[in-house]
Motif scaffolding. Structure first.
Motif, PDB file in Angstrom:
ATOM      1  N   ILE A 180       0.625  -1.051  -0.024  1.00 60.20           N
ATOM      2  CA  ILE A 180       0.040   0.014  -0.133  1.00 60.20           C
ATOM      3  C   ILE A 180       0.759   1.167  -0.016  1.00 60.20           C
ATOM      4  O   ILE A 180       0.560   2.185  -0.706  1.00 60.20           O
ATOM      5  CB  ILE A 180      -1.022  -0.075   1.294  1.00 60.20           C
ATOM      6  N   PRO A 181       1.849   1.376   0.937  1.00 63.93           N
ATOM      7  CA  PRO A 181       2.671   2.565   0.797  1.00 63.93           C
ATOM      8  C   PRO A 181       3.774   2.476  -0.422  1.00 63.93           C
ATOM      9  O   PRO A 181       4.110   3.263  -0.832  1.00 63.93           O
ATOM     10  CB  PRO A 181       3.326   2.650   2.193  1.00 63.93           C
ATOM     11  N   GLY A 182       4.263   1.244  -0.783  1.00 65.76           N
ATOM     12  CA  GLY A 182       5.207   1.042  -1.511  1.00 65.76           C
ATOM     13  C   GLY A 182       4.727   1.348  -2.657  1.00 65.76           C
ATOM     14  O   GLY A 182       5.583   1.947  -3.701  1.00 65.76           O
ATOM     15  N   VAL A 183       3.537   0.776  -3.246  1.00 67.08           N
ATOM     16  CA  VAL A 183       3.141   1.391  -4.429  1.00 67.08           C
ATOM     17  C   VAL A 183       2.924   2.509  -4.728  1.00 67.08           C
ATOM     18  O   VAL A 183       2.869   3.562  -5.783  1.00 67.08           O
ATOM     19  CB  VAL A 183       1.724   0.508  -4.891  1.00 67.08           C
ATOM     20  N   GLY A 184       2.349   3.468  -3.539  1.00 61.83           N
ATOM     21  CA  GLY A 184       1.927   4.600  -3.620  1.00 61.83           C
ATOM     22  C   GLY A 184       3.316   5.461  -3.661  1.00 61.83           C
ATOM     23  O   GLY A 184       3.427   6.451  -4.401  1.00 61.83           O
ATOM     24  N   ILE A 185       4.435   5.363  -3.073  1.00 61.56           N
ATOM     25  CA  ILE A 185       5.993   5.641  -3.118  1.00 61.56           C
ATOM     26  C   ILE A 185       6.337   5.717  -4.660  1.00 61.56           C
ATOM     27  O   ILE A 185       6.579   6.554  -5.274  1.00 61.56           O
ATOM     28  CB  ILE A 185       6.646   5.211  -2.105  1.00 61.56           C
ATOM     29  N   TYR A 186       5.885   4.545  -5.398  1.00 58.03           N
ATOM     30  CA  TYR A 186       6.526   3.908  -6.599  1.00 58.03           C
ATOM     31  C   TYR A 186       5.806   5.126  -7.599  1.00 58.03           C
ATOM     32  O   TYR A 186       6.367   5.885  -8.347  1.00 58.03           O
ATOM     33  CB  TYR A 186       6.183   2.803  -7.085  1.00 58.03           C
ATOM     34  N   PHE A 187       4.538   5.177  -7.681  1.00 61.50           N
ATOM     35  CA  PHE A 187       3.736   6.255  -8.304  1.00 61.50           C
ATOM     36  C   PHE A 187       3.917   7.609  -8.280  1.00 61.50           C
ATOM     37  O   PHE A 187       3.962   8.467  -9.292  1.00 61.50           O
ATOM     38  CB  PHE A 187       2.296   5.866  -8.573  1.00 61.50           C
ATOM     39  N   SER A 188       3.912   8.105  -6.851  1.00 61.06           N
ATOM     40  CA  SER A 188       4.301   9.471  -6.693  1.00 61.06           C
ATOM     41  C   SER A 188       5.551  10.001  -7.045  1.00 61.06           C
ATOM     42  O   SER A 188       5.817  10.983  -7.737  1.00 61.06           O
ATOM     43  CB  SER A 188       3.929   9.459  -5.176  1.00 61.06           C
ATOM     44  N   THR A 189       6.600   8.799  -6.889  1.00 64.28           N
ATOM     45  CA  THR A 189       7.955   8.942  -7.406  1.00 64.28           C
ATOM     46  C   THR A 189       8.051   9.084  -8.852  1.00 64.28           C
ATOM     47  O   THR A 189       8.757  10.215  -9.381  1.00 64.28           O
ATOM     48  CB  THR A 189       8.791   8.196  -6.911  1.00 64.28           C
ATOM     49  N   TYR A 190       7.414   8.418  -9.567  1.00 64.42           N
ATOM     50  CA  TYR A 190       7.239   8.109 -11.003  1.00 64.42           C
ATOM     51  C   TYR A 190       6.608   9.438 -11.650  1.00 64.42           C
ATOM     52  O   TYR A 190       7.246  10.144 -12.528  1.00 64.42           O
ATOM     53  CB  TYR A 190       6.418   7.055 -11.362  1.00 64.42           C
ATOM     54  N   HIS A 191       5.510   9.855 -10.993  1.00 70.38           N
ATOM     55  CA  HIS A 191       4.772  10.923 -11.397  1.00 70.38           C
ATOM     56  C   HIS A 191       5.673  12.399 -11.126  1.00 70.38           C
ATOM     57  O   HIS A 191       5.664  13.088 -12.143  1.00 70.38           O
ATOM     58  CB  HIS A 191       3.401  11.377 -10.628  1.00 70.38           C
ATOM     59  N   SER A 192       6.242  12.571 -10.056  1.00 70.16           N
ATOM     60  CA  SER A 192       7.107  13.530 -10.041  1.00 70.16           C
ATOM     61  C   SER A 192       8.332  13.579 -10.720  1.00 70.16           C
ATOM     62  O   SER A 192       9.044  14.670 -11.381  1.00 70.16           O
ATOM     63  CB  SER A 192       7.650  13.526  -8.346  1.00 70.16           C
ATOM     64  N   LEU A 193       9.082  12.587 -10.989  1.00 74.20           N
ATOM     65  CA  LEU A 193      10.170  12.328 -11.862  1.00 74.20           C
ATOM     66  C   LEU A 193       9.650  12.790 -13.545  1.00 74.20           C
ATOM     67  O   LEU A 193      10.262  13.614 -14.078  1.00 74.20           O
ATOM     68  CB  LEU A 193      10.657  10.911 -11.871  1.00 74.20           C
ATOM     69  N   LYS A 194       8.491  12.143 -13.868  1.00 75.61           N
ATOM     70  CA  LYS A 194       7.958  12.433 -15.117  1.00 75.61           C
ATOM     71  C   LYS A 194       7.757  14.184 -15.268  1.00 75.61           C
ATOM     72  O   LYS A 194       8.036  14.539 -16.495  1.00 75.61           O
ATOM     73  CB  LYS A 194       6.784  11.524 -15.282  1.00 75.61           C
ATOM     74  N   GLN A 195       7.218  14.613 -14.428  1.00 74.43           N
ATOM     75  CA  GLN A 195       6.664  16.018 -14.350  1.00 74.43           C
ATOM     76  C   GLN A 195       8.047  16.796 -14.297  1.00 74.43           C
ATOM     77  O   GLN A 195       8.108  17.862 -15.193  1.00 74.43           O
ATOM     78  CB  GLN A 195       5.786  16.365 -13.158  1.00 74.43           C
ATOM     79  N   HIS A 196       8.983  16.503 -13.756  1.00 72.41           N
ATOM     80  CA  HIS A 196      10.167  17.329 -13.626  1.00 72.41           C
ATOM     81  C   HIS A 196      10.971  17.424 -14.759  1.00 72.41           C
ATOM     82  O   HIS A 196      11.448  18.314 -15.231  1.00 72.41           O
ATOM     83  CB  HIS A 196      10.962  16.893 -12.188  1.00 72.41           C
ATOM     84  N   PHE A 197      11.101  16.133 -15.335  1.00 69.99           N
ATOM     85  CA  PHE A 197      12.000  15.812 -16.450  1.00 69.99           C
ATOM     86  C   PHE A 197      11.309  16.031 -17.849  1.00 69.99           C
ATOM     87  O   PHE A 197      11.722  16.498 -18.895  1.00 69.99           O
ATOM     88  CB  PHE A 197      12.559  14.799 -16.447  1.00 69.99           C
ATOM     89  N   LEU A 198      10.242  15.641 -17.809  1.00 68.17           N
ATOM     90  CA  LEU A 198       9.347  15.600 -19.283  1.00 68.17           C
ATOM     91  C   LEU A 198       8.287  16.578 -19.218  1.00 68.17           C
ATOM     92  O   LEU A 198       7.555  16.501 -20.270  1.00 68.17           O
ATOM     93  CB  LEU A 198       8.928  14.135 -19.536  1.00 68.17           C
ATOM     94  N   GLN A 199       7.561  17.118 -18.203  1.00 66.85           N
ATOM     95  CA  GLN A 199       6.234  17.801 -17.875  1.00 66.85           C
ATOM     96  C   GLN A 199       5.331  17.097 -18.658  1.00 66.85           C
ATOM     97  O   GLN A 199       5.207  15.688 -18.049  1.00 66.85           O
ATOM     98  CB  GLN A 199       6.521  19.106 -19.108  1.00 66.85           C
ATOM     99  N   ASP A 200       4.542  17.383 -19.638  1.00 61.90           N
ATOM    100  CA  ASP A 200       3.429  16.497 -20.075  1.00 61.90           C
ATOM    101  C   ASP A 200       3.902  15.649 -21.382  1.00 61.90           C
ATOM    102  O   ASP A 200       3.057  15.119 -22.055  1.00 61.90           O
ATOM    103  CB  ASP A 200       2.501  17.417 -20.422  1.00 61.90           C
ATOM    104  N   ARG A 201       5.338  15.775 -21.724  1.00 61.49           N
ATOM    105  CA  ARG A 201       5.642  14.985 -23.030  1.00 61.49           C
ATOM    106  C   ARG A 201       5.645  13.433 -22.659  1.00 61.49           C
ATOM    107  O   ARG A 201       5.832  12.978 -21.758  1.00 61.49           O
ATOM    108  CB  ARG A 201       7.191  15.175 -23.222  1.00 61.49           C
ATOM    109  N   ARG A 202       5.183  12.687 -23.770  1.00 64.95           N
ATOM    110  CA  ARG A 202       5.273  11.061 -23.682  1.00 64.95           C
ATOM    111  C   ARG A 202       6.680  10.641 -23.543  1.00 64.95           C
ATOM    112  O   ARG A 202       7.574  11.079 -24.402  1.00 64.95           O
ATOM    113  CB  ARG A 202       4.554  10.461 -24.726  1.00 64.95           C
ATOM    114  N   PRO A 203       7.208   9.758 -22.647  1.00 62.02           N
ATOM    115  CA  PRO A 203       8.557   9.471 -22.317  1.00 62.02           C
ATOM    116  C   PRO A 203       8.918   8.445 -23.637  1.00 62.02           C
ATOM    117  O   PRO A 203       8.144   7.915 -24.162  1.00 62.02           O
ATOM    118  CB  PRO A 203       8.630   8.544 -21.151  1.00 62.02           C
ATOM    119  N   GLY A 204      10.142   8.668 -24.081  1.00 66.06           N
ATOM    120  CA  GLY A 204      10.765   7.533 -24.852  1.00 66.06           C
ATOM    121  C   GLY A 204      11.109   6.407 -24.371  1.00 66.06           C
ATOM    122  O   GLY A 204      10.916   6.296 -23.244  1.00 66.06           O
ATOM    123  N   ALA A 205      11.819   5.370 -25.225  1.00 68.03           N
ATOM    124  CA  ALA A 205      12.093   4.079 -24.778  1.00 68.03           C
ATOM    125  C   ALA A 205      13.128   4.397 -23.431  1.00 68.03           C
ATOM    126  O   ALA A 205      12.804   3.523 -22.558  1.00 68.03           O
ATOM    127  CB  ALA A 205      12.565   3.128 -25.814  1.00 68.03           C
TER     128      ALA A 205
END
Length: 285
Positions: A81-106
């Motif tokens: 429960i906290p682990g998946v939450g930490i995973y997705f919140s970290t993923y979302h934060s990293l994605k927003q910081h580095f890519l904003q709303d762009r789709r990630p490449g491979a």
């Protein structure tokens, strides 16, 4: 408080936690069977009828009742429960910081998935160790807190981080490979499918494909991780040597079927639920 809850990373954490709760409850029996298969005594011959997935499942039901298939579900909840939450919140934060709303490449997808899993894996490793010990059936722990206290008193706090390297070698590549295959497969879907009511089913199918590929590639690291956490006196290299001497190369793929089923279904469900919830609250996943 309301401002804190409105933060995108907190919303992503809550969505991820809910998706992890659903998938853990459904697929815990597969995780238990996988752990039992990987920790069978070396005297049992590989390939014999006694070590198949169904025979282990039936043995658990016969000796521990149907409820026994959910042994270790509470530490799984405490971890997931906290682990998946930490995973997705970290993923979302990293994605927003580095890519904003762009789709990630491979390559970007691999880095995002691997980075998020590294953070979640290290933070939740003590609970992962306890969960593995609950499932293997060799320890008589009564509760998660009691197990944590017992390990610290008898083996030292360092035992709670046993298998760290093997866990990261398993989880970081799995997550990176999964996110890469998932994002690229999803991006290849026709627009009419992505925007239709059947989009969740299409996303789930993409998750299944990504999960199977990632599970097979990282299976040997999972077997090593399980052995180190059940027997913390073993070093990672010693566990690898022991598995190879006792069971050969096929020993590194013991429990592959239940793990692939569980990881694939859990990841596909978690991502599908997460993305649908994020869409409902007006955030891009």
């Amino acid at each position: 408080m309301e401002t804190l809850l409105a933060h995108p990373a907190i919303k992503a954490f809550m969505c991820g936690s809910l998706s992890g709760t659903c998938s853990t409850l459904l697929f815990q029996p597969l995780d238990l069977v996988k752990t039992r298969l990987q920790t069978l005594q070396s005297g049992m011959q590989p390939g014999s009828g006694r070590v198949g997935m169904m025979s282990v499942l039936l043995s658990v039901v016969r000796t521990e009742t149907l409820v026994g298939l959910w042994k270790g579900v509470f530490p799984s909840f405490v971890r997931t429960i906290p682990g998946v939450g930490i995973y997705f919140s970290t993923y979302h934060s990293l994605k927003q910081h580095f890519l904003q709303d762009r789709r990630p490449g491979a390559v970007q997808a691999v880095m995002l998935g691997g980075g998020a899993r590294t953070v979640a894996g290290v933070v939740m490793l003590p609970i992962t160790v306890i969960k593995t010990r609950f499932e293997c059936g060799r320890y008589s722990y009564v509760s998660v807190c009691g197990a944590l206290r017992s390990v610290c008193q008898t083996e030292g706090p360092a035992a709670l981080f046993s298998g760290l390297m093997a866990t990261l070698l398993r989880d970081v590549p799995f997550s990176g490979i999964y996110v890469m295959f998932y994002s690229q497969t999803k991006a290849s879907l026709p627009q009419e499918i992505s925007s239709s009511p059947s989009a969740p089913l299409a996303n789930f199918s993409c998750g299944i494909l990504a999960g199977v590929l990632a599970s097979v590639i990282t299976q040997p690291a999972d077997v090593v991780k399980t052995h180190v956490q059940v027997k913390p006196q073993l070093r990672t290299t010693e566990a690898i040597r022991s598995i190879y001497v006792e069971r050969g190369l096929q020993g590194f793929f013991r429990g592959a079927v239940p793990r692939s089923l569980r990881r694939t279904m859990m990841a596909a469900m978690a991502w599908t639920v997460y993305e649908q919830m994020m869409e409902r609250i007006g955030l891009k996943s």
